[in-house]
Scaffold this active site. Structure first.
Site, mmCIF file in Angstrom:
data_model
loop_
_atom_site.group_PDB
_atom_site.id
_atom_site.type_symbol
_atom_site.label_atom_id
_atom_site.label_comp_id
_atom_site.label_asym_id
_atom_site.label_seq_id
_atom_site.Cartn_x
_atom_site.Cartn_y
_atom_site.Cartn_z
ATOM 1 N N SER A 1 -2.775 8.121 6.120
ATOM 2 C CA SER A 1 -1.662 9.074 6.098
ATOM 3 C C SER A 1 -0.831 8.897 4.837
ATOM 4 O O SER A 1 -0.108 9.818 4.436
ATOM 5 C CB SER A 1 -0.778 8.878 7.331
ATOM 6 O OG SER A 1 -0.142 7.610 7.307
ATOM 7 N N ARG B 1 1.786 -9.248 9.629
ATOM 8 C CA ARG B 1 1.733 -8.910 11.052
ATOM 9 C C ARG B 1 0.910 -9.926 11.848
ATOM 10 O O ARG B 1 1.167 -10.131 13.036
ATOM 11 C CB ARG B 1 1.191 -7.494 11.245
ATOM 12 C CG ARG B 1 2.100 -6.439 10.620
ATOM 13 C CD ARG B 1 1.818 -5.047 11.113
ATOM 14 N NE ARG B 1 2.564 -4.086 10.313
ATOM 15 C CZ ARG B 1 3.853 -3.791 10.506
ATOM 16 N NH1 ARG B 1 4.526 -4.378 11.479
ATOM 17 N NH2 ARG B 1 4.467 -2.919 9.725
ATOM 18 N N GLY C 1 0.809 -1.205 0.000
ATOM 19 C CA GLY C 1 0.000 0.000 0.000
ATOM 20 C C GLY C 1 0.845 1.259 0.000
ATOM 21 O O GLY C 1 0.480 2.264 -0.626
ATOM 22 N N ARG D 1 -8.033 -2.355 -1.648
ATOM 23 C CA ARG D 1 -7.811 -1.318 -0.643
ATOM 24 C C ARG D 1 -8.150 0.055 -1.228
ATOM 25 O O ARG D 1 -7.828 0.343 -2.387
ATOM 26 C CB ARG D 1 -6.374 -1.374 -0.116
ATOM 27 C CG ARG D 1 -6.099 -2.665 0.643
ATOM 28 C CD ARG D 1 -4.669 -2.795 1.093
ATOM 29 N NE ARG D 1 -4.323 -1.816 2.117
ATOM 30 C CZ ARG D 1 -3.120 -1.727 2.680
ATOM 31 N NH1 ARG D 1 -2.154 -2.555 2.306
ATOM 32 N NH2 ARG D 1 -2.887 -0.826 3.611
ATOM 33 N N ASP E 1 -0.460 -0.161 13.358
ATOM 34 C CA ASP E 1 0.348 -1.347 13.037
ATOM 35 C C ASP E 1 0.778 -2.116 14.278
ATOM 36 O O ASP E 1 1.188 -3.274 14.185
ATOM 37 C CB ASP E 1 1.579 -0.952 12.219
ATOM 38 C CG ASP E 1 1.225 -0.621 10.775
ATOM 39 O OD1 ASP E 1 0.114 -1.002 10.337
ATOM 40 O OD2 ASP E 1 2.049 0.005 10.088
#
Length: 421
Positions: free
Chosen positions: A159, A376, A89, A117, A300
């Protein structure tokens, strides 16, 4: 690839890889600069390779020499540039405005969840300022020259949209303004971008409502640069220390603008012991107690913080984490499934999780955890299973190559059990 995780503590010292977030930004600045730049990088990843290849498609070039990469700036090309963003991304959202500012005709592709996304806010802004964009999702084609002016967008969606514009707008002839219509989330990532721009001699003045960016600027190479150590990936090892025996991460700069260095304050809030000596950070076990975590600025960190919450006595509530539903996976749903699989009671809310830690429920049969193709989730599940004393099979563990290809090598070196099935 499925990996079976065995029970056991992690302990020892890890030399942290370079920050993916910092390296993305440094590579882009170097590719737009006036002279070649030498980058020192400790490790790479699928996402960084995607950025390098997309910059190469736009006309930059690279020479690899050990842990150094020499970046040769973009040279204008006339042919269609094919940008394969893979699953990154950051690559997509940073480089789409940059390609528009360079006036390049591009075909942009991606895989995994990246085509789903959201980028409609960004593509519409590019259309409003002179570009033709074929679609609001990948694959898409874009042509035309981006023009300066006022770019209005919400600050609480991504962001990365803001970062992409901050990189692109200084290249335009006209002055520009970024107007933010809501409060900013993931502020630390914007701070990283502003820090990078300053290192390359770019001016961007921040005001109450956003940023003013003079046009006609030139990126100037600093010569040699080194990416900071990665606080985002360091968080997995530091949380392991909080859950078990002491773990030290080396190469983490306390003055880094990375927002995820907030992991230290959150682990202290849980009750862990934290020691800092230069660029060495050590976290060791304390009596962990549940707490309330506002995830608006540190999304995250949520997956690995779920594991700290699982080990903590009492209730932990994670709030303002709704954007995790549009990451590489729906991370709130994925972590809810993961925690339940490990025997941790959890309540899933629209924008967060409530985790009841400290006691494991009895699990019947083999524990299998679907990582949903998300790096993650894989790393959090591995740390959690080992430190909570659960043997578990993680399905789709190869997703770690997106950000941390050496994760399982380090996991085993620290004493973890991980067997490929």
């Amino acid at each position: 690839m499925n990996i079976k995780i065995s029970r056991g503590a992690l302990r020892g010292t890890v030399q942290m890889i370079s920050s993916k977030s910092d390296a993305h930004r440094l590579f882009i600045g170097a590719a737009l600069a006036d002279q070649p730049t030498e980058m020192v990088l400790n490790g790479s990843s699928e996402d960084l390779e995607a950025t390098l290849q997309c910059l190469q498609a736009l006309g930059a070039d690279f020479l690899r020499q050990g842990d150094k990469i020499k970046v040769f700036p973009v040279e204008q090309k006339e042919e269609l540039a094919v940008m394969d963003c893979r699953e990154s991304g950051s690559t997509l959202r940073f480089l789409l405005p940059v390609a528009a500012a360079l006036g390049r005709n591009v075909l942009v592709e991606g895989k995994g969840r990246l085509p789903q996304r959201p980028i409609g806010i960004l593509t519409e802004l590019l259309r409003e300022h002179g570009c033709s964009v074929s679609s609001d999702q990948l694959p898409l084609e874009m042509s035309g020259q981006l023009k300066g002016g006022t770019f209005s967008l919400p600050g609480n969606v991504s962001s990365q949209f803001i970062t992409g514009l901050l990189f692109a707008l200084p290249l335009l002839e006209e002055d520009s303004e970024i107007v933010l219509t809501t409060e900013v989330e993931s502020r630390g990532y914007i701070d990283m971008t502003l820090h990078t721009l300053k290192r390359f001699g770019i001016e961007a003045e921040e005001g109450e409502r956003g940023f003013s960016i003079p046009g006609g600027q030139q990126y100037h190479s600093p010569g040699v640069m080194q990416a900071d150590g990665d606080w985002s990936n360091g968080a997995f090892w530091l949380t392991a220390g909080a859950m078990g025996e002491a773990v030290t991460c080396c190469g983490l700069q306390m003055d880094s603008p990375q927002g995820d260095k907030a992991i230290l304050d959150i682990l202290k809030q849980f009750g862990a012991h934290v020691e800092v000596e230069g660029d060495r950070v050590t976290v060791s076990h304390g009596k962990l107690k549940g707490c309330v975590i506002d995830a608006a600025q540190i999304p995250d960190l949520v997956p690995i913080l779920c594991m700290a919450a699982a080990a903590a006595e009492g209730k932990t509530e994670i709030r303002n984490a709704g954007r995790l539903r549009i990451k590489e996976s729906d991370r709130l749903a994925a972590m809810s499934d993961c925690l339940k699989g490990l025997g941790i009671p959890v309540e899933e809310k629209q924008d967060g999780l409530v985790i009841h830690g400290g006691k494991l429920t009895e699990q019947q049969g083999e524990i299998r955890i679907d990582a949903y193709g998300d790096h993650r989730i894989v790393m959090s599940a591995a740390v959690g299973a080992a430190l909570l004393g659960r043997e578990a099979v993680i399905e789709g563990a190869e997703a770690v190559t997106k950000s941390y290809p050496a994760f399982f090598a380090e996991f085993i070196r620290l004493g973890g059990g991980a067997d490929v099935l």
